[in-house]
Enzyme design. Structure first.
Site, mmCIF file in Angstrom:
data_model
loop_
_atom_site.group_PDB
_atom_site.id
_atom_site.type_symbol
_atom_site.label_atom_id
_atom_site.label_comp_id
_atom_site.label_asym_id
_atom_site.label_seq_id
_atom_site.Cartn_x
_atom_site.Cartn_y
_atom_site.Cartn_z
ATOM 1 N N CYS A 63 44.169 35.842 68.397
ATOM 2 C CA CYS A 63 44.164 35.546 66.963
ATOM 3 C C CYS A 63 45.604 35.370 66.456
ATOM 4 O O CYS A 63 46.482 36.170 66.783
ATOM 5 C CB CYS A 63 43.474 36.675 66.197
ATOM 6 S SG CYS A 63 43.404 36.366 64.422
ATOM 7 N N CYS A 67 47.861 41.372 62.133
ATOM 8 C CA CYS A 67 47.330 42.653 61.626
ATOM 9 C C CYS A 67 47.742 43.786 62.579
ATOM 10 O O CYS A 67 47.335 43.776 63.750
ATOM 11 C CB CYS A 67 45.813 42.575 61.514
ATOM 12 S SG CYS A 67 45.242 41.072 60.680
ATOM 13 N N CYS A 70 45.278 45.579 65.038
ATOM 14 C CA CYS A 70 44.227 44.846 65.752
ATOM 15 C C CYS A 70 44.557 44.472 67.194
ATOM 16 O O CYS A 70 45.522 43.755 67.464
ATOM 17 C CB CYS A 70 43.865 43.587 64.969
ATOM 18 S SG CYS A 70 42.420 42.769 65.687
ATOM 19 N N CYS A 107 25.837 41.954 63.112
ATOM 20 C CA CYS A 107 27.110 41.449 62.590
ATOM 21 C C CYS A 107 27.917 40.758 63.678
ATOM 22 O O CYS A 107 28.186 41.349 64.730
ATOM 23 C CB CYS A 107 27.900 42.608 61.986
ATOM 24 S SG CYS A 107 29.483 42.085 61.321
ATOM 25 N N CYS A 139 24.998 39.198 59.357
ATOM 26 C CA CYS A 139 26.327 39.317 58.761
ATOM 27 C C CYS A 139 27.331 38.652 59.693
ATOM 28 O O CYS A 139 27.155 38.659 60.906
ATOM 29 C CB CYS A 139 26.653 40.803 58.590
ATOM 30 S SG CYS A 139 28.309 41.091 57.951
ATOM 31 N N CYS A 199 30.511 42.364 52.037
ATOM 32 C CA CYS A 199 30.780 43.584 52.795
ATOM 33 C C CYS A 199 32.293 43.698 52.856
ATOM 34 O O CYS A 199 32.958 42.859 53.456
ATOM 35 C CB CYS A 199 30.175 43.455 54.191
ATOM 36 S SG CYS A 199 30.640 44.800 55.306
ATOM 37 N N ARG A 271 29.451 52.419 54.808
ATOM 38 C CA ARG A 271 29.326 52.487 56.270
ATOM 39 C C ARG A 271 30.436 53.313 56.908
ATOM 40 O O ARG A 271 31.619 53.067 56.675
ATOM 41 C CB ARG A 271 29.336 51.069 56.853
ATOM 42 C CG ARG A 271 29.148 51.042 58.383
ATOM 43 C CD ARG A 271 28.858 49.636 58.896
ATOM 44 N NE ARG A 271 27.783 49.056 58.134
ATOM 45 C CZ ARG A 271 27.894 47.968 57.370
ATOM 46 N NH1 ARG A 271 29.010 47.310 57.322
ATOM 47 N NH2 ARG A 271 26.872 47.542 56.673
HETATM 48 N N1 SAM Z 1 39.293 38.046 62.013
HETATM 49 C C1 SAM Z 1 38.439 38.403 60.960
HETATM 50 C C2 SAM Z 1 39.141 39.201 59.876
HETATM 51 O O1 SAM Z 1 40.125 39.844 60.166
HETATM 52 O O2 SAM Z 1 38.663 39.169 58.743
HETATM 53 C C3 SAM Z 1 37.216 39.168 61.425
HETATM 54 C C4 SAM Z 1 37.326 40.159 62.570
HETATM 55 S S1 SAM Z 1 38.362 41.607 62.250
HETATM 56 C C5 SAM Z 1 38.509 42.339 63.829
HETATM 57 C C6 SAM Z 1 37.289 42.670 61.294
HETATM 58 C C7 SAM Z 1 37.846 43.951 60.777
HETATM 59 O O3 SAM Z 1 37.933 44.906 61.819
HETATM 60 C C8 SAM Z 1 39.241 43.951 60.195
HETATM 61 O O4 SAM Z 1 39.264 43.494 58.884
HETATM 62 C C9 SAM Z 1 39.624 45.416 60.256
HETATM 63 O O5 SAM Z 1 39.314 46.036 59.024
HETATM 64 C C10 SAM Z 1 38.740 45.961 61.381
HETATM 65 N N2 SAM Z 1 39.553 46.442 62.517
HETATM 66 C C11 SAM Z 1 40.226 45.676 63.401
HETATM 67 N N3 SAM Z 1 40.877 46.439 64.302
HETATM 68 C C12 SAM Z 1 40.615 47.729 63.976
HETATM 69 C C13 SAM Z 1 41.026 48.977 64.531
HETATM 70 N N4 SAM Z 1 41.844 49.052 65.590
HETATM 71 N N5 SAM Z 1 40.573 50.109 63.956
HETATM 72 C C14 SAM Z 1 39.739 50.023 62.877
HETATM 73 N N6 SAM Z 1 39.328 48.885 62.325
HETATM 74 C C15 SAM Z 1 39.773 47.737 62.852
HETATM 75 C C1 DTB Z 2 34.363 46.617 59.969
HETATM 76 O O1 DTB Z 2 34.747 47.039 58.861
HETATM 77 N N1 DTB Z 2 34.567 47.246 61.110
HETATM 78 C C2 DTB Z 2 34.065 46.475 62.231
HETATM 79 C C3 DTB Z 2 33.371 45.281 61.531
HETATM 80 N N2 DTB Z 2 33.692 45.489 60.154
HETATM 81 C C4 DTB Z 2 33.654 43.912 61.964
HETATM 82 C C5 DTB Z 2 35.110 46.147 63.239
HETATM 83 C C6 DTB Z 2 35.772 47.377 63.824
HETATM 84 C C7 DTB Z 2 36.694 46.934 64.909
HETATM 85 C C8 DTB Z 2 37.307 48.102 65.648
HETATM 86 C C9 DTB Z 2 38.232 47.668 66.710
HETATM 87 C C10 DTB Z 2 37.600 46.884 67.809
HETATM 88 O O2 DTB Z 2 36.554 47.299 68.373
HETATM 89 O O3 DTB Z 2 38.164 45.839 68.201
HETATM 90 FE FE1 SF4 Z 3 42.793 38.409 63.709
HETATM 91 FE FE2 SF4 Z 3 42.337 40.965 64.216
HETATM 92 FE FE3 SF4 Z 3 43.592 40.276 61.982
HETATM 93 FE FE4 SF4 Z 3 40.962 39.689 62.272
HETATM 94 S S1 SF4 Z 3 41.874 41.731 62.158
HETATM 95 S S2 SF4 Z 3 42.564 38.365 61.484
HETATM 96 S S3 SF4 Z 3 40.910 39.311 64.496
HETATM 97 S S4 SF4 Z 3 44.354 39.966 64.090
#
Ligand code: SAM
Ligand code: DTB
Ligand code: SF4
Length: 343
Positions: A63, A67, A70, A107, A139, A199, A271
């Site tokens: 990606c 973030c 992530c 989702c 979702c 959401c 949630r």
């Molecule tokens: N790329 C899209 C976005 O960021 O909106 C959708 C996928 S993203 C992985 C969805 C959500 O997962 C993020 O907004 C974040 O709140 C959550 N997330 C990602 N990595 C995480 C982590 N290590 N611990 C907790 N939540 C995480």
């Molecule tokens: C949300 O708030 N938490 C979920 C879902 N929406 C998409 C994602 C959590 C991701 C946790 C890190 C991972 O498994 O990559």
């Molecule tokens: Fe990309 Fe992860 Fe950020 Fe979603 S949370 S925009 S997957 S870097």
């Protein structure tokens, strides 16, 4: 406290919360906070019922966003294997398996900065149609959306769109530099206008202050209508990401934040999202007591582990919890869908 005042504070839905009011709720003695959250919860939702949501990563890694939390960001070396967009038939097969395992909401998450156009978007629409046909709440979380994309997702049968605000506007720039808070709000508005339910929630444990958590809650609780679903994630600390070395979060911070969210947004599904694997059963139980009424089930979240189905079954049995059956959203016009929960 008079009965009238009590009923008003637990059943009224407000959108004009001030930061001062939210701070006062958040900071009260924990047992008072839990008491009020539980009263609010029971005025709007059936007690002892938890919605079970199944999460699947339909496009993994690489990606362009940075973030800091992530594992899927191309900016960090996390050793994650990237995966192109899943075949829609495979996604629908997974949804069928999720349904057989008792999940009512499905989702689909994609590691995109924004939803693409063309072949890939058509494939996502096919997934949405296929999962909706299974009579599950569908979702998606695909990054930023245009108005037209939101419209097409709606027509395909999408019930909800996940797009997290993550933290307060003030702290946001410390975590992400490749987009701004306003981008997030714009996508949420497009989703709302298309009649898809919203959401949106955040992540705790990223080094934010108490005031940042209060600021996030203020943003969410002054959206009108409130997000129908509010995920509260505990940071999953992944090796290689910018936030890997954060100290572990005190689970009571999750409890306090969830309880405050429950009071501020009485009708929303709250949630207990990422982080359950890192939490004791007792901490998760306190989160339920605080008003969390939804969880992700299944052995993995997007890329990190979640409690095993057997462990969750045992937890439900030990706590006397039942899965919440049937749809929790009304997706016809995006209006106040949470009114269905036992009012
Ligand atoms: N790329 C899209 C976005 O960021 O909106 C959708 C996928 S993203 C992985 C969805 C959500 O997962 C993020 O907004 C974040 O709140 C959550 N997330 C990602 N990595 C995480 C982590 N290590 N611990 C907790 N939540 C995480
Ligand atoms: C949300 O708030 N938490 C979920 C879902 N929406 C998409 C994602 C959590 C991701 C946790 C890190 C991972 O498994 O990559
Ligand atoms: Fe990309 Fe992860 Fe950020 Fe979603 S949370 S925009 S997957 S870097």
């Amino acid at each position: 406290m008079s009965t009238t005042f009590f009923e008003k504070t637990t059943t009224e839905v407000r959108y004009d919360w001030t930061r001062g009011e939210i701070r006062a709720i958040y900071r009260q003695p924990l047992l008072d906070l839990l008491h009020r959250a539980q009263e609010t919860h029971r005025a709007h939702h059936p007690p002892n019922r938890i919605q079970t949501c199944w999460l699947v990563s339909i496009k993994t890694g690489a990606c362009p966003e940075d973030c800091g939390y992530c594992p899927q960001s191309a900016h960090y070396k996390t050793g994650l294997a990237r995966q192109e967009l899943m075949d829609p038939r495979e996604t629908v097969a997974q949804a069928r398996r999720a349904k057989e395992n008792g999940a009512t909401r499905f989702c689909m998450g994609a590691a995109w900065r924004q939803a693409p156009e063309g072949r890939e978007f058509e494939a996502v629409l096919e997934m949405v149609r296929g999962v909706a046909a299974l009579d599950m709440e569908v979702c998606c979380t695909l990054g930023m959306l245009t108005e037209s994309q939101a419209q097409r997702l709606k027509e395909a049968g999408l019930a909800a769109y996940n797009h997290n605000l993550d933290t307060s506007p003030e702290f946001y720039g410390n975590i992400i530099s490749t987009r701004v808070y306003e981008d997030r709000l714009r996508t949420l508005a497009a989703v709302r206008r298309a009649g898809i339910t919203v959401c949106s929630g955040g992540i705790l444990g990223m080094g934010e202050s108490e005031e940042d958590r209060i600021g996030l809650l203020e943003q969410l609780a002054t959206l009108h209508p409130h997000p129908e679903s509010v995920p509260v994630n505990m940071l999953v600390r992944v090796e290689g990401t910018a936030l890997a070395a954060q100290p572990p979060l005190d689970p009571l911070v999750m409890v306090r934040t969830i309880a405050t969210a429950r009071i501020l947004m009485p009708r929303s599904m709250v949630r207990l999202a990422a982080g359950r694997k890192q939490m004791t059963r007792e901490a998760a139980t306190l989160c339920f007591l605080a008003g969390a009424n939804s969880i992700f089930v299944g052995e993995r979240l997007l890329t990190t582990p979640n409690p095993l189905p057997d462990e969750d079954q045992l937890l439900f049995r030990d706590l006397g919890l039942e899965p919440l059956e049937g749809p929790t959203v009304r997706c016809a016009d995006g209006s106040e869908p949470a009114a269905e929960h036992g009012e």
